[in-house]
Enzyme design. Structure first.
Site, PDB file in Angstrom:
ATOM      1  N   ASP A  12      -8.786  15.892   8.903  1.00 51.91           N
ATOM      2  CA  ASP A  12      -8.618  15.855   9.515  1.00 51.91           C
ATOM      3  C   ASP A  12      -8.861  16.776  10.199  1.00 51.91           C
ATOM      4  OD1 ASP A  12      -8.011  12.789   9.991  1.00 51.91           O
ATOM      5  OD2 ASP A  12      -6.053  13.066   8.907  1.00 51.91           O
ATOM      6  N   LYS A  62     -10.066   2.685  12.830  1.00 53.59           N
ATOM      7  CA  LYS A  62      -9.354   1.906  13.168  1.00 53.59           C
ATOM      8  C   LYS A  62      -9.797   1.139  14.411  1.00 53.59           C
ATOM      9  CE  LYS A  62      -5.525   4.402  10.838  1.00 53.59           C
ATOM     10  NZ  LYS A  62      -5.659   5.939  11.006  1.00 53.59           N
TER      11      LYS A  62
HETATM   12  O1  O7M Z   1      -2.417  13.429   4.348  1.00 53.35           O
HETATM   13  P1  O7M Z   1      -2.154  12.657   6.261  1.00 53.35           P
HETATM   14  O2  O7M Z   1      -0.568  13.023   6.077  1.00 53.35           O
HETATM   15  O3  O7M Z   1      -1.534  14.692   6.523  1.00 53.35           O
HETATM   16  O4  O7M Z   1      -3.040  12.237   6.821  1.00 53.35           O
HETATM   17  C1  O7M Z   1      -3.104  11.200   6.600  1.00 53.35           C
HETATM   18  C2  O7M Z   1      -3.698  10.357   6.700  1.00 53.35           C
HETATM   19  O5  O7M Z   1      -3.682   8.992   6.275  1.00 53.35           O
HETATM   20  C3  O7M Z   1      -4.891  10.212   8.266  1.00 53.35           C
HETATM   21  O6  O7M Z   1      -5.520  10.766   8.264  1.00 53.35           O
HETATM   22  C4  O7M Z   1      -3.901   9.136   8.940  1.00 53.35           C
HETATM   23  O7  O7M Z   1      -5.112   8.720  10.048  1.00 53.35           O
HETATM   24  C5  O7M Z   1      -4.221   8.588   7.730  1.00 53.35           C
HETATM   25  N1  O7M Z   1      -3.015   6.905   7.553  1.00 53.35           N
HETATM   26  C6  O7M Z   1      -2.036   7.210   7.756  1.00 53.35           C
HETATM   27  O8  O7M Z   1      -1.365   8.450   7.335  1.00 53.35           O
HETATM   28  N2  O7M Z   1      -0.730   5.845   7.795  1.00 53.35           N
HETATM   29  C7  O7M Z   1      -1.503   5.291   7.929  1.00 53.35           C
HETATM   30  O9  O7M Z   1      -0.366   3.915   7.840  1.00 53.35           O
HETATM   31  C8  O7M Z   1      -2.945   5.106   8.088  1.00 53.35           C
HETATM   32  C9  O7M Z   1      -3.728   5.996   8.219  1.00 53.35           C
HETATM   33  C10 O7M Z   1      -4.639   5.053   7.585  1.00 53.35           C
HETATM   34  O10 O7M Z   1      -5.961   6.204   7.026  1.00 53.35           O
HETATM   35  O11 O7M Z   1      -5.626   3.893   7.702  1.00 53.35           O
HETATM   36  C11 O7M Z   1      -6.682   3.877   7.497  1.00 53.35           C
END
Ligand code: O7M
Length: 213
Positions: A12, A62
């Site tokens: 991200d 998503k």
């Molecule tokens: O490690 P982070 O917190 O910086 O990032 C977490 C990643 O996982 C980020 O790309 C979110 O979009 C994803 N994610 C969640 O954090 N929570 C969820 O419940 C689901 C996702 C996810 O990847 O869904 C596919």
């Protein structure tokens, strides 16, 4: 996606340059890269093509639309080299099946989300979402590393489907707890890409996972 390090990097970041720098640094300790809206909007959809030449890409839009539109979205991701996609389950059986079919089975369904708000609407229906993923022929589910006990619950519902789990590091979850609870892969973003040393950060997580199995 080869199950070696059991880490999916959530990429991200805000530019193509950062994306390639972080993937290059973490490459030896990750199995796949999750590319989602922040990077696709910042760098353009062909970033999927570029990253897929370095690592397997899971495209995380998503997806949550009617079946015909879901099919169009998945087709766009797959033609750019995505190995898998992520869709929401709350849109129902037909919408999930459209994703699974267009991705030739390589779809993961979001169940209970990892953030505090995930308890509000997704947690109460997560068991049903997991059962839907199973019956629709998905490759696996997304379940919260912030609540490892829920990973274990959902594992019982999906049997041998894969579990990929976000929430390690910045959201407070621990990689080894998630793997011990039954996750196949952890999804990690900030703990790697915000580190001053992404290579060492990814390696430390891979070592923690290796010691926990
Ligand atoms: O490690 P982070 O917190 O910086 O990032 C977490 C990643 O996982 C980020 O790309 C979110 O979009 C994803 N994610 C969640 O954090 N929570 C969820 O419940 C689901 C996702 C996810 O990847 O869904 C596919």
């Amino acid at each position: 996606m080869q199950k070696k390090n059991r880490i999916i990097l959530a990429l991200d970041v805000k530019s193509r340059e950062d994306a390639l720098r972080v993937v290059g640094a973490a490459a030896d300790s990750i199995d796949a890269v999750k590319v989602g809206w922040p990077l696709i909007l910042a760098a353009g959809p062909d970033i999927i093509v570029e990253v897929s030449k370095l690592k397997d890409v899971i495209c995380d839009m998503k997806i949550a639309d009617i079946p015909s539109v879901n099919t169009l979205i998945v087709n766009q991701a797959m033609k750019r080299g995505a190995s898998a996609v992520i869709c929401h389950g709350f849109v129902g059986d037909d919408s999930v099946r459209a994703c699974v079919e267009a991705a030739k089975g390589q779809a993961f369904v979001v169940t209970e989300m990892s953030h505090p708000g995930g308890k509000q609407f997704t947690a109460p229906v997560a068991d049903k979402l997991a059962a839907l993923a199973k019956s629709a022929g998905a490759r696996g589910i997304v379940a919260p590393a912030t609540r490892p006990e829920r990973i274990a619950d959902l594992r019982r519902i999906i049997d041998n489907l894969e579990i990929i789990t976000p929430g390690v590091g910045a959201q407070g979850g621990k990689a080894s707890d998630a793997i011990r609870a039954g996750a196949d892969y952890i999804i990690v973003g900030r703990a790697i890409y915000e580190s001053t040393d992404p290579k060492s950060a990814a390696k430390a997580l891979a070592d923690e996972i290796r010691q926990s199995i």
